[in-house]
Design a protein around this motif. Structure first.
Motif, PDB file in Angstrom:
ATOM      1  N   LEU A 115       0.826  -1.209   0.000  1.00 40.87           N
ATOM      2  CA  LEU A 115       0.000   0.000   0.000  1.00 40.87           C
ATOM      3  C   LEU A 115       0.862   1.262   0.000  1.00 40.87           C
ATOM      4  CD1 LEU A 115      -2.764  -1.100   2.545  1.00 40.87           C
ATOM      5  CD2 LEU A 115      -3.020  -0.834   0.073  1.00 40.87           C
ATOM      6  N   LEU A 116       1.966   1.234   0.716  1.00 40.82           N
ATOM      7  CA  LEU A 116       2.871   2.389   0.745  1.00 40.82           C
ATOM      8  C   LEU A 116       3.468   2.637  -0.636  1.00 40.82           C
ATOM      9  CD1 LEU A 116       4.673   1.720   4.146  1.00 40.82           C
ATOM     10  CD2 LEU A 116       3.117   3.610   3.653  1.00 40.82           C
ATOM     11  N   HIS A 117       3.870   1.570  -1.306  1.00 37.93           N
ATOM     12  CA  HIS A 117       4.406   1.727  -2.656  1.00 37.93           C
ATOM     13  C   HIS A 117       3.335   2.218  -3.622  1.00 37.93           C
ATOM     14  CE1 HIS A 117       8.428   0.380  -1.990  1.00 37.93           C
ATOM     15  NE2 HIS A 117       8.074  -0.827  -1.569  1.00 37.93           N
ATOM     16  N   GLY A 118       2.073   1.989  -3.264  1.00 35.69           N
ATOM     17  CA  GLY A 118       0.989   2.431  -4.122  1.00 35.69           C
ATOM     18  C   GLY A 118       0.484   3.828  -3.828  1.00 35.69           C
ATOM     19  N   GLY A 119       1.096   4.517  -2.838  1.00 34.90           N
ATOM     20  CA  GLY A 119       0.707   5.890  -2.569  1.00 34.90           C
ATOM     21  C   GLY A 119       0.218   6.180  -1.164  1.00 34.90           C
ATOM     22  N   ALA A 120       0.093   5.185  -0.306  1.00 36.01           N
ATOM     23  CA  ALA A 120      -0.290   5.439   1.087  1.00 36.01           C
ATOM     24  C   ALA A 120       0.887   6.066   1.836  1.00 36.01           C
ATOM     25  CB  ALA A 120      -0.721   4.144   1.759  1.00 36.01           C
ATOM     26  N   ARG A 121       0.594   6.675   2.988  1.00 36.45           N
ATOM     27  CA  ARG A 121       1.633   7.335   3.774  1.00 36.45           C
ATOM     28  C   ARG A 121       1.684   6.739   5.177  1.00 36.45           C
ATOM     29  NH1 ARG A 121       3.877  12.028   1.811  1.00 36.45           N
ATOM     30  NH2 ARG A 121       4.575  12.509   3.935  1.00 36.45           N
ATOM     31  N   MET A 122       2.885   6.870   5.789  1.00 34.56           N
ATOM     32  CA  MET A 122       3.074   6.397   7.152  1.00 34.56           C
ATOM     33  C   MET A 122       2.693   7.444   8.191  1.00 34.56           C
ATOM     34  SD  MET A 122       6.901   4.776   6.916  1.00 34.56           S
ATOM     35  CE  MET A 122       7.459   3.816   5.527  1.00 34.56           C
ATOM     36  N   ASP A 123       2.672   8.714   7.797  1.00 31.49           N
ATOM     37  CA  ASP A 123       2.556   9.795   8.768  1.00 31.49           C
ATOM     38  C   ASP A 123       1.211  10.505   8.739  1.00 31.49           C
ATOM     39  OD1 ASP A 123       2.745  11.051   6.362  1.00 31.49           O
ATOM     40  OD2 ASP A 123       4.636  12.075   6.752  1.00 31.49           O
ATOM     41  N   THR A 124       0.253   9.966   8.022  1.00 33.63           N
ATOM     42  CA  THR A 124      -1.068  10.590   7.922  1.00 33.63           C
ATOM     43  C   THR A 124      -2.074   9.750   8.688  1.00 33.63           C
ATOM     44  OG1 THR A 124      -0.527  11.457   5.729  1.00 33.63           O
ATOM     45  CG2 THR A 124      -2.856  11.359   6.329  1.00 33.63           C
ATOM     46  N   ARG A 125      -2.922  10.421   9.460  1.00 33.33           N
ATOM     47  CA  ARG A 125      -3.919   9.701  10.235  1.00 33.33           C
ATOM     48  C   ARG A 125      -4.874   8.960   9.292  1.00 33.33           C
ATOM     49  NH1 ARG A 125      -3.346  10.141  15.293  1.00 33.33           N
ATOM     50  NH2 ARG A 125      -2.311  11.947  16.231  1.00 33.33           N
ATOM     51  N   VAL A 126      -5.082   7.703   9.600  1.00 38.58           N
ATOM     52  CA  VAL A 126      -5.904   6.848   8.757  1.00 38.58           C
ATOM     53  C   VAL A 126      -7.301   6.773   9.351  1.00 38.58           C
ATOM     54  CG1 VAL A 126      -6.188   4.531   7.817  1.00 38.58           C
ATOM     55  CG2 VAL A 126      -3.894   5.511   8.060  1.00 38.58           C
ATOM     56  N   ASP A 127      -8.287   7.137   8.547  1.00 40.81           N
ATOM     57  CA  ASP A 127      -9.690   7.084   8.969  1.00 40.81           C
ATOM     58  C   ASP A 127      -9.911   7.832  10.278  1.00 40.81           C
ATOM     59  OD1 ASP A 127      -9.907   5.447   6.757  1.00 40.81           O
ATOM     60  OD2 ASP A 127      -9.895   3.586   7.912  1.00 40.81           O
TER      61      ASP A 127
END
Length: 530
Positions: A385-397
């Motif tokens: 998912l990270l390689h597809g554009g997700a981020r580690m530092d953004t609040r999810v949902d």
């Protein structure tokens, strides 16, 4: 002394029937001459072989033995014409014809004139044994094509099965279902061309023959060829009255991709007419089905047919971004149930890693809430998912960031190390690491804080952090943590870059709390800075 052969037949028969002579003795006498042969054989048949001889003849097409049994007065129709059932099971056409011509009925123990009992229906035995020619012989003579199974018909044992109120309005088995299960395609053609059984008829035990093959793949036949024959005779490819699943969805879920392709080639719908809560569409089933190929390690494989089928679904109008009601997108389903390869594949063909589904969740949010996922699998999918554009530092949902989730829920600091090692600016803002370090600069997170420091995280406000250590660690928390945890935390403090004045204040705080062990550890840190 009179010779044995001079005695009358009646006397010889009485002698042969006595308890002294066994079957071997009688067989030996039968070889002496014609007269003794006739007497000995009559005794053998009547005394030792009434059923054995008839069963042997039925199963081996021995018409001579049947003729002899009839000649000697044996009951060739014993046990509700069991001999005809045995001959049908073996496909012994001559024996079947002989028995039928000598009074055996084509059906036995009909119930309400509609159903035949599976216990003594010759046609049932023939179909169950895939004896196509035997089945044709019986059907041509008008055999009943619907059957009752033992648990629901009159068993004759005084049990509850004697209650004829238990008889269903639809048979428990039909000749069509049995032919489909056994791959008897000519029988299917016979039944349909003569309109004997509707191709979509259901029973109390089975859905339509088409859906039965989807549900229970038969190892007895070429299922695909039989499946196509049913389609050619008009089987409904878009409906299963017993389930809300499309037949196409059910075929994919059961891993029968060849049947799914046959349905698509025949024009099956790729999207249901009615959207039903918690019911997957075919594309969701594709995304989930890959989970059946998960191995115990990070390498995973899925049947190549699955990806070809997915491409065909998209070409026929399936929606890569659609959620089923109260459910997830195909990517969300892959995150929860599929393989990492499927997650990556869906992203590569256009799935949106930040798309919100009908439950209000993104794929990364589903991953963080997916308690059924193994740790290594969860990490692999997070990386995809990270390689597809997700981020580690953004609040999810609206909840945690991925890194916060790793701190709180993942007890393996090596996973944090791996995530940070692959981080790019598109995935992670470096300033966020500083914020994360300040938030989790606590005893229980010592090893993970060291990982953050190894990747460049620093404390910006040393004075505030020292006050936190003095107020919440030395004064309280460190007393309730075991020695091993405290020693890890000293390493974090040593890496934090505190000034000598900060360390001196912490030593003074420890001494005031009479915590000599902490004071000594801090003194060593202070000396190492000199």
């Amino acid at each position: 002394m009179a010779k044995l052969t001079s005695l009358s037949d009646e006397v010889l028969l009485e002698m042969a029937s006595c308890a002294i002579l066994g079957p071997n003795d009688l067989a030996s006498l039968a070889l002496v001459n014609k007269k003794l042969s006739r007497v000995a054989n009559e005794s053998l048949y009547k005394k030792f072989g009434e059923r054995t001889a008839i069963e042997f003849a039925a199963e081996n097409d021995s018409i001579g033995t049947l003729e002899a049994a009839l000649y000697f007065g044996l009951d060739i129709h014993y046990d509700e014409h069991r001999a005809l059932c045995l001959a049908s099971k073996r496909g012994q056409l001559e024996a079947m014809g002989w028995l039928l011509s000598h009074g055996a009925p084509v059906d036995n123990a009909l119930i309400s004139g509609t159903f035949a009992s599976v216990l003594n229906s010759p046609l049932y035995f023939a179909l169950d044994s895939q004896q196509e020619e035997a089945a044709f012989l019986l059907m041509e003579r008008g055999a009943t094509l619907r059957f009752i199974v033992p648990s629901l018909h009159n068993r004759g044992d005084g049990s509850d099965g004697d209650d004829h109120n238990n008889i269903p309005t639809i048979a428990d088995e039909t000749a069509l279902h049995m032919a489909a299960r056994g791959g008897l395609q000519n029988v299917i053609a016979y039944l349909n061309t003569r309109n004997l059984i509707p191709v979509d008829e259901r029973t109390s035990r089975n859905p339509s023959a088409l859906n039965m093959l989807i549900k229970k793949n038969s190892s007895l036949c070429d299922t695909l060829a039989t499946f196509k024959v049913l389609i050619s005779y008009g089987a409904n490819i878009n409906d299963n009255p017993e389930s809300d699943l499309l037949p196409l969805t059910a075929a994919i879920e059961s891993g029968q991709y060849d049947l799914a392709n046959a349905l698509l080639d025949a024009g099956a719908r790729v999207n249901p007419e009615r959207k039903i809560h918690r019911i997957w569409h075919p594309i969701h089933a594709c995304a989930a089905r890959s989970s059946r190929y998960i191995d115990s390690g990070p390498l995973q494989f899925a049947d190549p047919q699955l990806y070809l089928l997915l491409s065909k679904l998209l070409g026929r109008g399936a929606d890569l971004h659609e959620s089923y009601p109260d459910g997830h997108t195909p990517l969300g389903i892959a995150v929860l149930y599929g393989t990492c390869n499927m997650v990556s594949y869906l992203i590569s063909i256009g799935a949106d890693v930040n798309e919100i589904d009908a439950t209000g969740r993104t794929p990364l949010g589903l991953l963080m809430r997916g308690t059924r996922l193994r740790t290594w699998l969860r990490l692999e999918k997070a990386i995809a998912l990270l390689h597809g554009g997700a981020r580690m530092d953004t609040r999810v949902d609206g909840e945690w960031t991925l890194l916060e989730w790793v701190f709180e829920k993942d007890y393996d600091f090596e996973n944090l190390e791996r995530l940070l090692a692959l981080a790019t600016p598109a995935m992670l803002n470096q300033e966020y690491l500083d914020e994360l370090l300040e938030t989790y600069f606590k005893v229980g997170y010592s090893e993970k804080c060291l990982v953050l420091m190894n990747h460049g995280a620093t404390l910006k406000d040393h004075n505030r952090t020292c006050r936190f250590i003095a107020d919440r660690i030395i004064d309280y928390d460190i007393c309730v943590h075991p020695r091993r945890e405290r020693s890890k935390y000293y390493r974090v403090i040593a890496r934090a870059g505190f000034s000598k004045e900060n360390i001196a204040d912490l030593i003074g705080c420890a001494l005031s709390e009479e915590d000599e062990e902490t004071a000594e550890a801090l003194t060593l840190i202070q000396q190492s800075q000199a």
